[in-house]
Scaffold this motif. Structure first.
Motif, PDB file in Angstrom:
ATOM      1  N   ASN A   1     -37.278  26.440   3.798  1.00  0.00           N
ATOM      2  CA  ASN A   1     -35.976  26.112   3.222  1.00  0.00           C
ATOM      3  C   ASN A   1     -35.952  26.397   1.721  1.00  0.00           C
ATOM      4  O   ASN A   1     -34.975  26.919   1.193  1.00  0.00           O
TER       5      ASN A   1
ATOM      6  N   ARG B   1     -30.118  26.237   7.825  1.00  0.00           N
ATOM      7  CA  ARG B   1     -29.579  26.331   9.173  1.00  0.00           C
ATOM      8  C   ARG B   1     -28.650  25.167   9.498  1.00  0.00           C
ATOM      9  O   ARG B   1     -28.651  24.141   8.837  1.00  0.00           O
TER      10      ARG B   1
ATOM     11  N   PHE C   1     -27.294  23.035  13.259  1.00  0.00           N
ATOM     12  CA  PHE C   1     -27.875  22.756  14.567  1.00  0.00           C
ATOM     13  C   PHE C   1     -26.831  22.850  15.671  1.00  0.00           C
ATOM     14  O   PHE C   1     -25.642  22.629  15.442  1.00  0.00           O
TER      15      PHE C   1
ATOM     16  N   ARG D   1     -26.557  17.555  13.687  1.00  0.00           N
ATOM     17  CA  ARG D   1     -27.533  16.604  13.141  1.00  0.00           C
ATOM     18  C   ARG D   1     -27.146  16.243  11.718  1.00  0.00           C
ATOM     19  O   ARG D   1     -27.755  16.717  10.769  1.00  0.00           O
ATOM     20  N   LEU D   2     -26.129  15.412  11.582  1.00  0.00           N
ATOM     21  CA  LEU D   2     -25.765  14.918  10.258  1.00  0.00           C
ATOM     22  C   LEU D   2     -26.490  13.605  10.012  1.00  0.00           C
ATOM     23  O   LEU D   2     -27.044  13.022  10.928  1.00  0.00           O
ATOM     24  N   PHE D   3     -26.468  13.156   8.760  1.00  0.00           N
ATOM     25  CA  PHE D   3     -27.010  11.840   8.456  1.00  0.00           C
ATOM     26  C   PHE D   3     -25.854  10.850   8.607  1.00  0.00           C
ATOM     27  O   PHE D   3     -25.082  10.613   7.687  1.00  0.00           O
TER      28      PHE D   3
ATOM     29  N   MET E   1     -25.032  15.701  -1.207  1.00  0.00           N
ATOM     30  CA  MET E   1     -25.880  15.426  -2.376  1.00  0.00           C
ATOM     31  C   MET E   1     -27.364  15.414  -2.010  1.00  0.00           C
ATOM     32  O   MET E   1     -28.201  15.866  -2.780  1.00  0.00           O
ATOM     33  N   VAL E   2     -27.673  14.912  -0.818  1.00  0.00           N
ATOM     34  CA  VAL E   2     -29.077  14.826  -0.436  1.00  0.00           C
ATOM     35  C   VAL E   2     -29.672  16.232  -0.272  1.00  0.00           C
ATOM     36  O   VAL E   2     -30.859  16.466  -0.535  1.00  0.00           O
ATOM     37  N   ALA E   3     -28.814  17.187   0.092  1.00  0.00           N
ATOM     38  CA  ALA E   3     -29.307  18.557   0.244  1.00  0.00           C
ATOM     39  C   ALA E   3     -29.541  19.220  -1.107  1.00  0.00           C
ATOM     40  O   ALA E   3     -30.190  20.267  -1.199  1.00  0.00           O
TER      41      ALA E   3
ATOM     42  N   HIS F   1     -31.230  17.918  -3.513  1.00  0.00           N
ATOM     43  CA  HIS F   1     -32.250  17.197  -4.267  1.00  0.00           C
ATOM     44  C   HIS F   1     -33.419  18.086  -4.707  1.00  0.00           C
ATOM     45  O   HIS F   1     -34.147  17.710  -5.618  1.00  0.00           O
TER      46      HIS F   1
ATOM     47  N   ARG G   1     -23.582  21.328   3.980  1.00  0.00           N
ATOM     48  CA  ARG G   1     -24.891  20.777   3.642  1.00  0.00           C
ATOM     49  C   ARG G   1     -25.940  21.880   3.598  1.00  0.00           C
ATOM     50  O   ARG G   1     -26.779  21.910   2.688  1.00  0.00           O
TER      51      ARG G   1
ATOM     52  N   THR H   1     -28.261  23.884  -0.184  1.00  0.00           N
ATOM     53  CA  THR H   1     -29.652  24.167  -0.533  1.00  0.00           C
ATOM     54  C   THR H   1     -29.814  25.560  -1.144  1.00  0.00           C
ATOM     55  O   THR H   1     -30.937  26.018  -1.335  1.00  0.00           O
TER      56      THR H   1
ATOM     57  N   THR I   1     -31.346   9.642  -5.848  1.00  0.00           N
ATOM     58  CA  THR I   1     -31.544  10.815  -4.983  1.00  0.00           C
ATOM     59  C   THR I   1     -32.702  10.588  -4.018  1.00  0.00           C
ATOM     60  O   THR I   1     -32.673  11.054  -2.882  1.00  0.00           O
TER      61      THR I   1
ATOM     62  N   ARG J   1     -31.464   8.474  -1.109  1.00  0.00           N
ATOM     63  CA  ARG J   1     -30.717   9.284  -0.150  1.00  0.00           C
ATOM     64  C   ARG J   1     -31.670  10.100   0.718  1.00  0.00           C
ATOM     65  O   ARG J   1     -31.474  10.231   1.923  1.00  0.00           O
TER      66      ARG J   1
ATOM     67  N   ASP K   1     -32.448   8.727   9.240  1.00  0.00           N
ATOM     68  CA  ASP K   1     -31.334   9.095  10.123  1.00  0.00           C
ATOM     69  C   ASP K   1     -31.688  10.267  11.022  1.00  0.00           C
ATOM     70  O   ASP K   1     -31.335  10.273  12.194  1.00  0.00           O
ATOM     71  N   ASN K   2     -32.318  11.286  10.464  1.00  0.00           N
ATOM     72  CA  ASN K   2     -32.604  12.475  11.257  1.00  0.00           C
ATOM     73  C   ASN K   2     -33.707  13.298  10.598  1.00  0.00           C
ATOM     74  O   ASN K   2     -33.454  14.093   9.684  1.00  0.00           O
TER      75      ASN K   2
ATOM     76  N   ALA L   1     -33.371  17.246  10.667  1.00  0.00           N
ATOM     77  CA  ALA L   1     -32.377  17.758   9.720  1.00  0.00           C
ATOM     78  C   ALA L   1     -32.867  17.600   8.284  1.00  0.00           C
ATOM     79  O   ALA L   1     -32.652  18.475   7.444  1.00  0.00           O
TER      80      ALA L   1
ATOM     81  N   ILE M   1     -33.375  20.714   5.364  1.00  0.00           N
ATOM     82  CA  ILE M   1     -32.797  20.902   4.039  1.00  0.00           C
ATOM     83  C   ILE M   1     -33.849  20.716   2.942  1.00  0.00           C
ATOM     84  O   ILE M   1     -33.522  20.511   1.785  1.00  0.00           O
TER      85      ILE M   1
END
Lengths: 252, 355
Positions: free
Chosen positions: A76, A82, A84, A88-90, A100-102, A104, A164, A168, B197, B200, B207-208, B211, B215
């Protein structure tokens, strides 16, 4: 310029050749389709390209760099993102937090800076917030930014997953059945979105899809897999008119 | 100075700080028996109970970091507690014998005890990264027992009798102040991690995981970090326990303790920091309060059967927090009130509201 190139890529699960001798060559800015009947090994190819599975044979290159055998995280970071097949979300995070988490890896601050609330922490949060807002704006999700991801309607969940993945900063985007479960209107909108992403983010996209209208509508080139082997490859119209492909899909 | 200004940028932080200060002043006055109303002043038993509660709060919140926040079941918290207690108290004894006053010695040994426990957390979590769920729980359970067994045979730790004559504080007020500071630090660190951050990223892992990896979140590194931080605070709680109790022995660190803390986390609500604090206070208090219920015949019976009542209270609390029928009943009773004061969910609109 070739973005993704695979050379004799293959994987065995026990005695089963799930994918064998796959050769793909995807040029910069191309919308490339990967199609085939159920169980043909399409998602397995994605899992190899994102590092979830290690290929048994062969190698693959991103912009000429050999990425074979790297972990999903490293791949990544090198620039493959990618979505899915089954979303597959949070789910327990808001839409904005999902994006935002992507971000980081792009805006980094270490754990101590966050614990002691040093200036860097606030700077990073601000940058992330700004970029996430921009991305959500593009996908028309800015109204829902405080909604929990699991409460979003299905079509928007798909969009959020793409947003998301784009967060990245990938060079290559892999979409696994983006139109699955969508109605014709949503599919048409999705096609516009995918074209928009390619043009505005200067993205190369590889997608798996069963919806032939979408595939013939937007893909520049296609590769058809059947039982893990390459059946046909080339320009979309040529491939879709190939008698072997029609046989594989519809039977004799 | 700029970071200080940043600290108060959000209104919520300011409110929390004011709340903590007010609570401290109130409790301080209550400890000194200087509040106007007699029943507000804490008796000697309740004073010592307050210290006990504070190390249980630290334990519950730190376990919640692993169980609620990271989503992995850990049954070895007593092990980290023991590592912190033994290493911290040894250092404290050494420092005090060198002539350092007990309060600075306490904070130094808190850091050292915490770091020792964090090292334990680092070692255990990096060796069991491939495990999850029940298997992880079994290994952490074994880890706690291994630590306890080792504390019996390592020379210098006093065998089954344990360490004696651990320095204490000069007065209950000093002891209370120190433990209050530790509780506030624990809560602040937990809050700061979750609202960043990194928070999160950890939520994403819970959660997953697949996934999260896709990322580019380093799942292994975060698991180790959270385990180590959680162990650090368990170790700090261990030092506080040593100072409070003046002696520590292997028999204190059985797996019953881990389970007890886990009960607090589960009853308080997995992942809820407020819930952990409340559950730690209530569950630590109940056995003692039941014992001192009074001289009435009925209360005497309850006092005698307090462990039975304790388990009844556990069952009732569990039903009250998670059985659907009870939740509906509760909503009927308190629905209007809780809606009015529900700040948290105010900005989390549902999709229908937006559309």
């Amino acid at each position: 310029m070739t973005v993704l190139e695979t050379k004799n890529l293959g994987i065995d699960f026990g005695g089963l050749h799930a994918v064998s001798e796959l050769n793909l060559k995807i040029e910069q800015g191309m919308l490339y389709g990967l199609i085939g009947p159920n169980g043909a090994g399409k998602t397995t190819v994605f899992n190899i390209l994102t590092g979830v599975y290690k290929p048994t044979f062969g190698t693959f290159y991103l912009n000429g760099e050999n990425l074979t055998g790297l972990s999903p995280i490293e791949i990544n970071k090198k620039g493959i993102a990618r979505t899915f097949q089954n979303i597959r979300l949070f789910g327990n995070m808001t839409v904005e937090q999902n994006v935002m988490v992507a971000l980081h890896n792009e805006f980094n601050c270490n754990l101590f800076e966050s614990i002691f609330r040093l200036p860097r922490h606030f700077k990073v949060e601000k940058q992330m917030h700004k970029k996430a807002t921009e991305l959500l704006e593009v996908f028309g999700l800015s109204k829902e930014k405080d909604v929990l991801a699991c409460n979003l309607p299905y079509g928007k969940q798909r969009k959020l997953e793409i947003a998301r993945a784009l967060a990245t900063n990938p060079k290559l985007l892999l979409l696994d059945e983006p139109a699955a479960g969508m109605n014709p209107n949503e599919t048409a909108e999705l096609m516009d979105n995918i074209r928009f992403i390619r043009d505005n983010f200067n993205m190369t996209i590889l997608l798996i899809e069963h919806d032939m209208k979408l595939v013939s509508g937007i893909c520049d080139e296609l590769t058809v897999l059947n039982f893990g082997t390459l059946l046909a490859s080339g320009k979309t119209t040529e491939v879709l008119n190939n008698p072997e492909v029609i046989t594989a899909y519809l039977g004799e | 100075m700029k970071s200080f200004a940043n600290f108060f940028k959000t209104k919520k932080t300011l409110i929390n700080v004011i709340f903590a200060v007010l609570l401290y002043v109130l409790l301080f006055l209550s400890f000194n028996k200087s509040l106007p109303l007699e029943f507000l002043n804490l008796s000697r038993t309740n004073q010592s109970l307050a210290i006990k509660m504070s190390y249980y709060i630290i334990l519950a919140v730190s376990l919640n970091m692993v169980v609620g926040f990271l989503g992995e079941l850990s049954l070895g918290h007593a092990g980290f507690f023991a590592i912190g207690a033994y290493s911290g108290c040894l250092i404290a004894k050494l420092l005090v014998s060198m002539g350092i006053p007990s309060v600075p010695a306490f904070f130094i040994s808190c850091i050292i005890g915490g770091l020792a426990a964090a090292l334990g957390g680092f070692l255990i979590s990096s060796s069991i990264l491939r495990l999850s769920g029940d298997y992880l729980a079994i290994v952490t359970l074994a880890f706690g027992e291994v630590i306890r067994s080792f504390s019996k045979i390592i020379p210098g730790l006093g065998g089954t009798i344990g360490l004696m004559d651990i320095p204490g504080f000069s007065s209950r007020t000093v002891e209370f102040t120190c433990s209050f500071i530790l509780v506030v630090i624990t809560l602040a660190v937990f809050k700061n991690i979750t609202n960043s951050t990194h928070g999160r990223a950890v939520t994403a892992i819970r959660d997953n995981t697949i996934a999260a990896q896709s990322i580019g979140i380093n799942v292994k590194a975060y698991k180790i970090k959270i385990f180590a931080i959680s162990a650090f605070f368990a170790g700090v709680a261990g030092v506080l326990f040593g100072y409070y109790n003046n002696n520590i022995a292997p028999s204190y660190f059985t797996y019953n303790l881990s389970i007890e803390v886990l009960i607090m986390v589960v009853l308080g609500g997995i992942g809820s920091i407020k819930g952990s604090v409340i559950a730690a206070i209530v569950l630590t208090g109940i056995p003692d309060w039941l014992r001192n219920m009074g001289s009435n015949k009925f209360f005497n019976f309850i006092a005698d059967q307090r462990m039975l009542v304790y388990s009844l209270v556990l069952i009732i609390m569990m039903l009250f927090t998670s059985a659907p029928a009870f939740i509906n009943f509760r909503k009927k009773l308190f629905g209007n009130i809780s809606n009015k004061f529900n700040f948290k969910n105010k900005n989390k609109k549902t999709a229908e509201e937006v559309a």
